[in-house]
Design a protein around this motif. Structure first.
Motif, mmCIF file in Angstrom:
data_model
loop_
_atom_site.group_PDB
_atom_site.id
_atom_site.type_symbol
_atom_site.label_atom_id
_atom_site.label_comp_id
_atom_site.label_asym_id
_atom_site.label_seq_id
_atom_site.Cartn_x
_atom_site.Cartn_y
_atom_site.Cartn_z
ATOM 1 N N HIS A 34 -4.713 4.927 -5.414
ATOM 2 C CA HIS A 34 -4.165 5.587 -4.228
ATOM 3 C C HIS A 34 -2.684 5.224 -4.153
ATOM 4 O O HIS A 34 -2.297 4.088 -4.412
ATOM 5 C CB HIS A 34 -4.918 5.116 -2.972
ATOM 6 C CG HIS A 34 -4.486 5.792 -1.713
ATOM 7 N ND1 HIS A 34 -4.698 7.131 -1.477
ATOM 8 C CD2 HIS A 34 -3.850 5.311 -0.617
ATOM 9 C CE1 HIS A 34 -4.204 7.452 -0.283
ATOM 10 N NE2 HIS A 34 -3.696 6.361 0.248
ATOM 11 N N ASP A 35 -1.830 6.185 -3.773
ATOM 12 C CA ASP A 35 -0.392 5.962 -3.881
ATOM 13 C C ASP A 35 0.252 5.200 -2.730
ATOM 14 O O ASP A 35 1.449 4.903 -2.798
ATOM 15 C CB ASP A 35 0.340 7.280 -4.125
ATOM 16 C CG ASP A 35 0.168 8.262 -2.982
ATOM 17 O OD1 ASP A 35 -0.690 8.035 -2.123
ATOM 18 O OD2 ASP A 35 0.897 9.265 -2.965
ATOM 19 N N LYS A 36 -0.480 4.849 -1.691
ATOM 20 C CA LYS A 36 0.128 4.101 -0.585
ATOM 21 C C LYS A 36 -0.775 2.949 -0.167
ATOM 22 O O LYS A 36 -1.910 3.163 0.256
ATOM 23 C CB LYS A 36 0.401 5.008 0.601
ATOM 24 C CG LYS A 36 1.454 6.040 0.300
ATOM 25 C CD LYS A 36 1.947 6.701 1.537
ATOM 26 C CE LYS A 36 3.018 7.709 1.119
ATOM 27 N NZ LYS A 36 3.645 8.329 2.236
ATOM 28 N N ALA A 41 -3.291 -4.231 0.826
ATOM 29 C CA ALA A 41 -4.611 -3.634 1.055
ATOM 30 C C ALA A 41 -4.505 -2.125 0.895
ATOM 31 O O ALA A 41 -3.500 -1.507 1.261
ATOM 32 C CB ALA A 41 -5.113 -3.982 2.454
ATOM 33 N N CYS A 42 -5.559 -1.549 0.343
ATOM 34 C CA CYS A 42 -5.609 -0.103 0.143
ATOM 35 C C CYS A 42 -6.410 0.522 1.284
ATOM 36 O O CYS A 42 -7.559 0.152 1.507
ATOM 37 C CB CYS A 42 -6.266 0.222 -1.193
ATOM 38 S SG CYS A 42 -6.460 1.998 -1.471
ATOM 39 N N PRO A 43 -5.824 1.492 2.013
ATOM 40 C CA PRO A 43 -6.565 2.139 3.101
ATOM 41 C C PRO A 43 -7.665 3.077 2.583
ATOM 42 O O PRO A 43 -8.615 3.388 3.298
ATOM 43 C CB PRO A 43 -5.491 2.914 3.849
ATOM 44 C CG PRO A 43 -4.410 3.135 2.859
ATOM 45 C CD PRO A 43 -4.456 1.977 1.916
ATOM 46 N N GLU A 44 -7.571 3.490 1.331
ATOM 47 C CA GLU A 44 -8.541 4.430 0.757
ATOM 48 C C GLU A 44 -9.851 3.745 0.355
ATOM 49 O O GLU A 44 -10.925 4.150 0.765
ATOM 50 C CB GLU A 44 -7.918 5.123 -0.461
ATOM 51 C CG GLU A 44 -8.706 6.280 -1.001
ATOM 52 C CD GLU A 44 -8.658 7.505 -0.103
ATOM 53 O OE1 GLU A 44 -9.587 8.309 -0.208
ATOM 54 O OE2 GLU A 44 -7.718 7.653 0.695
ATOM 55 N N CYS A 45 -9.743 2.666 -0.461
ATOM 56 C CA CYS A 45 -10.963 2.022 -0.968
ATOM 57 C C CYS A 45 -11.205 0.646 -0.355
ATOM 58 O O CYS A 45 -12.255 0.051 -0.571
ATOM 59 C CB CYS A 45 -10.910 1.903 -2.482
ATOM 60 S SG CYS A 45 -9.683 0.732 -3.097
#
Length: 154
Positions: free
Chosen positions: A8-10, A30-34
């Motif tokens: 994920h890019d952000k 931290a990744c908001p996607e996964c």
């Protein structure tokens, strides 16, 4: 910053600290996607900085050239040439950044020689010979080898 898990890019920064001894920053991301949490280390580099050469021209700093130059000084230790040259070049780069002096081939050569002296004296001697830091004066039958000191120590 791209997530190392799902690409994920952000990602978001949860925590950040400066390193006390090195010019680097530790970040917890931290990744908001996964939801993956991972750590990154950011450090300054000399990429894009110009280096004044011996003939008065300028050229961009190239870490690869420095790695190869250090590697050539380890003719007596192929393992060190293959595995340690990269890390020694990074140490030279960090030392140059700490000093904050304008970049020149002379400064880079002196700092590299100083670091190699601490790491492997044989490699330092080989490096000094390759970069003409050694002069020889013959007196009768004996010859004396002089290692030229850095410009500020004469």
């Amino acid at each position: 910053m791209i997530c190392i898990n799902c690409f994920h890019d952000k990602t978001t920064t949860k925590n950040s600290r400066k390193h006390t001894k090195h010019p680097s920053v530790w970040r917890r991301r931290a990744c908001p996607e996964c939801g993956a949490v991972f750590t990154t280390y950011e450090q300054a580099t000399l990429d894009g900085r110009m280096v004044l050469t011996h003939d008065g021209s300028t050229t961009p700093f190239n870490l690869g050239k420095l790695i190869i130059s250090i590697s050539r000084s380890f003719q007596h230790n192929k393992h060190a040439a293959a595995h340690d040259s990269y890390f020694l070049a990074q140490t030279v780069q960090q030392q140059i950044i700490k000093q904050g002096k304008p970049l020149s081939t002379q400064i880079i050569t002196q700092i590299t020689h100083m670091i190699l002296q601490r790491y492997d004296p044989v490699a330092a001697l080989q490096y000094a010979a390759q970069h003409r830091l050694i002069t020889s004066r013959r007196r009768g039958r004996s010859s004396t080898v002089y290692v030229q000191p850095p410009s500020g120590e004469r």
